[in-house]
Motif scaffolding. Sequence first.
Motif, PDB file in Angstrom:
ATOM      1  N   ASN A  61      -9.516   1.023   1.114  1.00 21.33           N
ATOM      2  CA  ASN A  61      -9.608   1.645  -0.218  1.00 21.33           C
ATOM      3  C   ASN A  61     -11.025   1.471  -0.742  1.00 21.33           C
ATOM      4  O   ASN A  61     -11.271   0.673  -1.640  1.00 21.33           O
ATOM      5  CB  ASN A  61      -8.590   1.006  -1.163  1.00 21.33           C
ATOM      6  CG  ASN A  61      -7.187   1.178  -0.671  1.00 21.33           C
ATOM      7  OD1 ASN A  61      -6.617   2.241  -0.814  1.00 21.33           O
ATOM      8  ND2 ASN A  61      -6.637   0.147  -0.059  1.00 21.33           N
ATOM      9  N   ASN A  66     -13.290   3.746  -2.222  1.00 20.97           N
ATOM     10  CA  ASN A  66     -13.836   4.291  -3.475  1.00 20.97           C
ATOM     11  C   ASN A  66     -13.311   3.476  -4.657  1.00 20.97           C
ATOM     12  O   ASN A  66     -12.255   2.854  -4.590  1.00 20.97           O
ATOM     13  CB  ASN A  66     -13.593   5.804  -3.611  1.00 20.97           C
ATOM     14  CG  ASN A  66     -12.197   6.169  -4.036  1.00 20.97           C
ATOM     15  OD1 ASN A  66     -11.623   5.547  -4.926  1.00 20.97           O
ATOM     16  ND2 ASN A  66     -11.650   7.202  -3.416  1.00 20.97           N
ATOM     17  N   ALA A  67     -14.074   3.449  -5.718  1.00 17.99           N
ATOM     18  CA  ALA A  67     -13.810   2.559  -6.855  1.00 17.99           C
ATOM     19  C   ALA A  67     -12.431   2.771  -7.468  1.00 17.99           C
ATOM     20  O   ALA A  67     -11.722   1.815  -7.764  1.00 17.99           O
ATOM     21  CB  ALA A  67     -14.890   2.729  -7.922  1.00 17.99           C
ATOM     22  N   GLU A  68     -12.045   4.029  -7.645  1.00 14.54           N
ATOM     23  CA  GLU A  68     -10.768   4.310  -8.290  1.00 14.54           C
ATOM     24  C   GLU A  68      -9.591   3.825  -7.448  1.00 14.54           C
ATOM     25  O   GLU A  68      -8.684   3.174  -7.954  1.00 14.54           O
ATOM     26  CB  GLU A  68     -10.645   5.811  -8.546  1.00 14.54           C
ATOM     27  CG  GLU A  68      -9.574   6.160  -9.542  1.00 14.54           C
ATOM     28  CD  GLU A  68      -9.628   7.628  -9.893  1.00 14.54           C
ATOM     29  OE1 GLU A  68      -8.617   8.300  -9.618  1.00 14.54           O
ATOM     30  OE2 GLU A  68     -10.657   8.072 -10.428  1.00 14.54           O
ATOM     31  N   SER A  69      -9.608   4.130  -6.156  1.00 13.64           N
ATOM     32  CA  SER A  69      -8.489   3.698  -5.315  1.00 13.64           C
ATOM     33  C   SER A  69      -8.508   2.185  -5.113  1.00 13.64           C
ATOM     34  O   SER A  69      -7.455   1.570  -4.939  1.00 13.64           O
ATOM     35  CB  SER A  69      -8.477   4.434  -3.975  1.00 13.64           C
ATOM     36  OG  SER A  69      -9.603   4.087  -3.201  1.00 13.64           O
ATOM     37  N   VAL A 106      -9.324  -0.055  -7.383  1.00 15.23           N
ATOM     38  CA  VAL A 106      -8.720  -0.654  -8.580  1.00 15.23           C
ATOM     39  C   VAL A 106      -7.199  -0.504  -8.516  1.00 15.23           C
ATOM     40  O   VAL A 106      -6.467  -1.456  -8.777  1.00 15.23           O
ATOM     41  CB  VAL A 106      -9.287  -0.011  -9.869  1.00 15.23           C
ATOM     42  CG1 VAL A 106      -8.494  -0.431 -11.090  1.00 15.23           C
ATOM     43  CG2 VAL A 106     -10.754  -0.369 -10.029  1.00 15.23           C
ATOM     44  N   GLU A 107      -6.725   0.689  -8.181  1.00 13.58           N
ATOM     45  CA  GLU A 107      -5.277   0.916  -8.059  1.00 13.58           C
ATOM     46  C   GLU A 107      -4.683   0.040  -6.970  1.00 13.58           C
ATOM     47  O   GLU A 107      -3.605  -0.522  -7.134  1.00 13.58           O
ATOM     48  CB  GLU A 107      -4.985   2.396  -7.785  1.00 13.58           C
ATOM     49  CG  GLU A 107      -5.199   3.284  -8.974  1.00 13.58           C
ATOM     50  CD  GLU A 107      -4.374   2.852 -10.180  1.00 13.58           C
ATOM     51  OE1 GLU A 107      -3.168   2.595 -10.043  1.00 13.58           O
ATOM     52  OE2 GLU A 107      -4.950   2.765 -11.271  1.00 13.58           O
ATOM     53  N   LYS A 154      -4.317  -3.531  -8.213  1.00 16.56           N
ATOM     54  CA  LYS A 154      -3.164  -3.678  -9.104  1.00 16.56           C
ATOM     55  C   LYS A 154      -1.869  -3.708  -8.307  1.00 16.56           C
ATOM     56  O   LYS A 154      -0.990  -4.539  -8.555  1.00 16.56           O
ATOM     57  CB  LYS A 154      -3.117  -2.527 -10.114  1.00 16.56           C
ATOM     58  CG  LYS A 154      -4.168  -2.580 -11.172  1.00 16.56           C
ATOM     59  CD  LYS A 154      -4.053  -1.381 -12.095  1.00 16.56           C
ATOM     60  CE  LYS A 154      -5.151  -1.326 -13.120  1.00 16.56           C
ATOM     61  NZ  LYS A 154      -5.075  -0.110 -13.952  1.00 16.56           N
TER      62      LYS A 154
END
Length: 123
Positions: free
Chosen positions: A45, A47-50, A52-53, A56
Amino acid sequence: SFPNMSNPFGSKDYYGILGLASDASEEDIGRAFRRRAKALHPDRNRNAESAVEAAKEFCTIQEAHEVLSESERRAMYDDARAAWLDCQLNWRERLERGTAEHLQRERDAAEQSECAREVARGR
């Protein structure tokens, strides 16, 4: 239709989070956790967005694993989950029965009122 009764565990159906049935073995729990953890690894994962998800979601599966892999905590979770589910079933049953009884009382009262009106009219 019944009101939306929220689960006191929030979205934390630990078995569902790990993709398991409630009778899963300790080995199944460990395998499911490792499989999900591997999929959420930062190298997968990038890229930054994935990322972070994924972080979580990893926290969620880690919590599920911690509860289900420890027999005492799992037993407490299972007991609380079963009590909540039983309460939901009983609540719905009582509501249905109470609604039916209430409707019957209203019908009976309406019939008695009609009878009283007819008696008052001298019939």
